[in-house]
Design an enzyme around this catalytic site. Structure first.
Site, PDB file in Angstrom:
ATOM      1  N   LYS A 169      35.169  43.394  29.647  1.00  4.73           N
ATOM      2  CA  LYS A 169      35.380  43.206  28.136  1.00  4.73           C
ATOM      3  C   LYS A 169      33.877  43.230  27.478  1.00  4.73           C
ATOM      4  O   LYS A 169      33.335  42.163  27.594  1.00  4.73           O
ATOM      5  CB  LYS A 169      36.123  41.899  27.958  1.00  4.73           C
ATOM      6  N   GLY A 200      38.426  43.447  22.971  1.00  4.78           N
ATOM      7  CA  GLY A 200      38.937  42.104  21.916  1.00  4.78           C
ATOM      8  C   GLY A 200      38.036  41.092  21.701  1.00  4.78           C
ATOM      9  O   GLY A 200      37.128  41.082  22.594  1.00  4.78           O
ATOM     10  N   VAL A 205      41.120  37.980  24.415  1.00  5.96           N
ATOM     11  CA  VAL A 205      41.043  38.750  25.771  1.00  5.96           C
ATOM     12  C   VAL A 205      40.210  37.757  26.471  1.00  5.96           C
ATOM     13  O   VAL A 205      40.492  37.650  27.766  1.00  5.96           O
ATOM     14  CB  VAL A 205      40.506  40.035  25.446  1.00  5.96           C
ATOM     15  N   GLY A 206      38.853  37.296  26.019  1.00  2.28           N
ATOM     16  CA  GLY A 206      38.008  36.505  26.680  1.00  2.28           C
ATOM     17  C   GLY A 206      38.551  35.083  27.449  1.00  2.28           C
ATOM     18  O   GLY A 206      38.457  35.364  28.685  1.00  2.28           O
ATOM     19  N   GLU A 244      24.848  33.693  32.252  1.00  2.00           N
ATOM     20  CA  GLU A 244      23.631  33.939  31.762  1.00  2.00           C
ATOM     21  C   GLU A 244      23.627  33.711  30.091  1.00  2.00           C
ATOM     22  O   GLU A 244      24.065  34.444  29.543  1.00  2.00           O
ATOM     23  CB  GLU A 244      23.110  35.481  32.073  1.00  2.00           C
ATOM     24  N   CYS A 277      17.560  36.979  24.747  1.00  2.00           N
ATOM     25  CA  CYS A 277      17.698  35.564  25.215  1.00  2.00           C
ATOM     26  C   CYS A 277      16.423  34.966  25.954  1.00  2.00           C
ATOM     27  O   CYS A 277      16.140  33.911  25.747  1.00  2.00           O
ATOM     28  CB  CYS A 277      18.828  35.556  26.041  1.00  2.00           C
ATOM     29  N   GLU A 377      18.135  28.138  19.388  1.00  2.00           N
ATOM     30  CA  GLU A 377      17.978  29.647  19.566  1.00  2.00           C
ATOM     31  C   GLU A 377      18.284  30.289  18.379  1.00  2.00           C
ATOM     32  O   GLU A 377      19.404  30.246  17.891  1.00  2.00           O
ATOM     33  CB  GLU A 377      18.788  29.964  20.765  1.00  2.00           C
TER      34      GLU A 377
END
Length: 475
Positions: A169, A200, A205-206, A244, A277, A377
């Site tokens: 995904k 999605g 979806v996730g 991550e 990141c 962040e």
């Protein structure tokens, strides 16, 4: 461009329900493509295809997997123009940067996976016992938008090399490059069901992927907030979760650093429009050279060119989306409100760029590490400068963060560099502008995640270890 189908079980198929999502070009704020937002039924279909293909794929010999990965590598190398254009459109990487850094990031990880697979020992003896490394099973891979092919191939290649089957995904706001990769995987001839792609958002979806009982591992790259949600969703089925996540890297510059250290650090922070990141977003400078560092950082930021991703040349492009632009604007304003000294940039768009998610390269000086601008962040071209006096103070400031991904050290004192590197609470440390090699692991500690990606570590992430008592004698 209309890319509303999913790649499932070796074919492009329409979703069960029609729900379109526009893909916005961040340089123009206009739609450049349309994808579908999948549903739980689509997730079931993709996972079922991967589960059905697992028995055969997991028992293929290394030579079979190598041949397919090498064919995929050749196809990928031939599609640099298409892939570069897709990434430039979907996430705003300047076109020259998209065709070089962004494209090559995927290529080198695929190449390294092939190299590791050729020499990896899947079975070994320990005394009388046999130790077997077997594919963990069905892998759900959820990837971000900031380095599309870097992160997708960093997961897809080792998962397939290990003998796992995959449901990918990609980010719903930067899916075009992943759709191209699906075309390449199909062209390479991977068996049906071994690789599947469904588009999605996270809720649609996730989440269903993360909690699906037939998924054996979830590998996610993205925000710490989303990583925590995925971990919770996966907990009931006790599957492996590799994360991550975010970072707030410290770049410690000592008075004996080379003369380019400050400029190098500012440009590194601004690279990819600050959307990395592991970016060195906190510059810690020894007080004896702090005033000069402030002047240099200001000059570099003022000189940093910002332009459309569709223009050639060396510049940074827009942020990914309106939502993210608003977030970064809010963080810049927060820094001003907290009392940090703004020496470059600030809120609003750069002059001459009234449309597009462009942001001014921004630098704050005289920052206290307790400020939110130093703790949160930002994920944009925003740098904070913090003075320090002693080595111990620098290490303390660097470690005073919820994150632990990458840190940086600039000094000509080799003993000090190594001493500090061992004290920094992060998964990675770079010294004097050196970048980690492709054979090293990538990942962090604390709220930057768990597990490691890349090279041998990336392959091992998708393997289970089985010990067979007395198995050595049976060989």
């Amino acid at each position: 461009m209309k890319n509303t189908d999913f790649y499932i079980d070796g074919a492009w198929v329409a979703p069960f329900t029609s729900s379109d999502l526009p893909v916005i070009d961040p340089s123009t704020e206009e739609p450049c493509a349309t994808i579908s937002n999948g549903s739980e039924a689509d997730v079931d279909r993709a996972v079922n295809a991967a589960r059905a293909a697992l028995a055969d794929w997991s028992t293929t010999d290394v030579e079979t997997r190598l041949a397919l990965l090498e064919k995929l590598y050749a196809i990928y190398q031939s599609r640099v123009d298409d892939m570069g254009k897709a990434m430039s459109q979907e996430m705003g990487a300047p076109i020259d940067y998209a065709k070089t850094a962004q494209f090559e990031a995927g290529a080198v990880h695929l190449e390294e996976t092939i190299r590791i697979l050729k020499g990896f020992t899947f079975e070994e003896t320990r005394g009388p016992d046999l130790i077997v490394h077997q594919p963990i099973g069905v892998a759900a891979l959820i990837t971000p938008w900031n380095w599309p092919m870097n992160q997708v191939i960093l997961k897809v290649a080792p998962a397939l090399a290990a003998g796992c089957t995959v449901v990918l995904k990609p980010s719903e706001i930067a899916p075009l490059s992943s759709l191209l990769l699906a075309e390449m995987i199909d062209e390479a001839g991977f068996p049906a069901g071994v690789f599947n792609l469904i588009n999605g958002d996270g809720p649609s979806v996730g989440a269903p992927l993360s909690m699906h009982p037939d998924v054996d591992i979830v590998s996610f790259t993205g925000s710490t907030r989303a990583g925590a949600l995925i971990s919770k969703a996966a907990a009931d089925t006790v599957k492996r979760v590799a994360l991550e996540l975010g970072g707030k890297g410290a770049n410690i510059i000592f008075e004996d650093a080379d003369q380019d250290a400050v400029e190098r650090g500012v440009l590194h922070c601004f690279d990819n429009t600050g959307q990395s990141c592991d970016a060195p977003t906190r510059m810690l400078v020894q007080r004896s050279i702090y005033a000069d560092a402030v002047k240099t950082a200001q000059a570099v930021a003022v000189d940093q060119k910002v332009a459309s991703a569709h223009e050639s040349g060396a510049h940074i492009g827009p942020l990914i989306s309106e939502v993210h632009w608003n977030k970064v604007q809010g963080m810049i304003q927060m820094g001003i409100d907290e009392g940090a000294r703004l020496i470059a940039g600030g809120t609003g768009r750069p002059e001459g760029l009234p449309k597009g998610y462009f942001v001014k390269p921004t630098v704050f000086a005289d920052v206290d590490n307790a400020m939110q601008i130093a703790q949160q962040e930002v994920f944009g071209p925003v740098l904070v400068l913090i003075p320090f006096d002693t080595e111990d103070e620098a290490v303390g400031i660097a470690n005073d963060t919820p994150y632990g991904l990458g840190n940086y050290i600039q000094t000509q004192d080799s003993a000090r560099a190594l001493r500090i590197a061992r004290q920094l609470n992060s998964g990675m440390v770079s010294i004097n502008g050196e970048y980690l090699g492709i054979e090293s692991p990538f990942g962090g500690v604390k709220q930057s995640g768990n597990g490691r990606e890349g090279s041998t570590w990336g392959l091992e992430e998708y393997l289970e270890v089985k010990a067979i008592a007395g198995g050595a004698a049976l060989l």
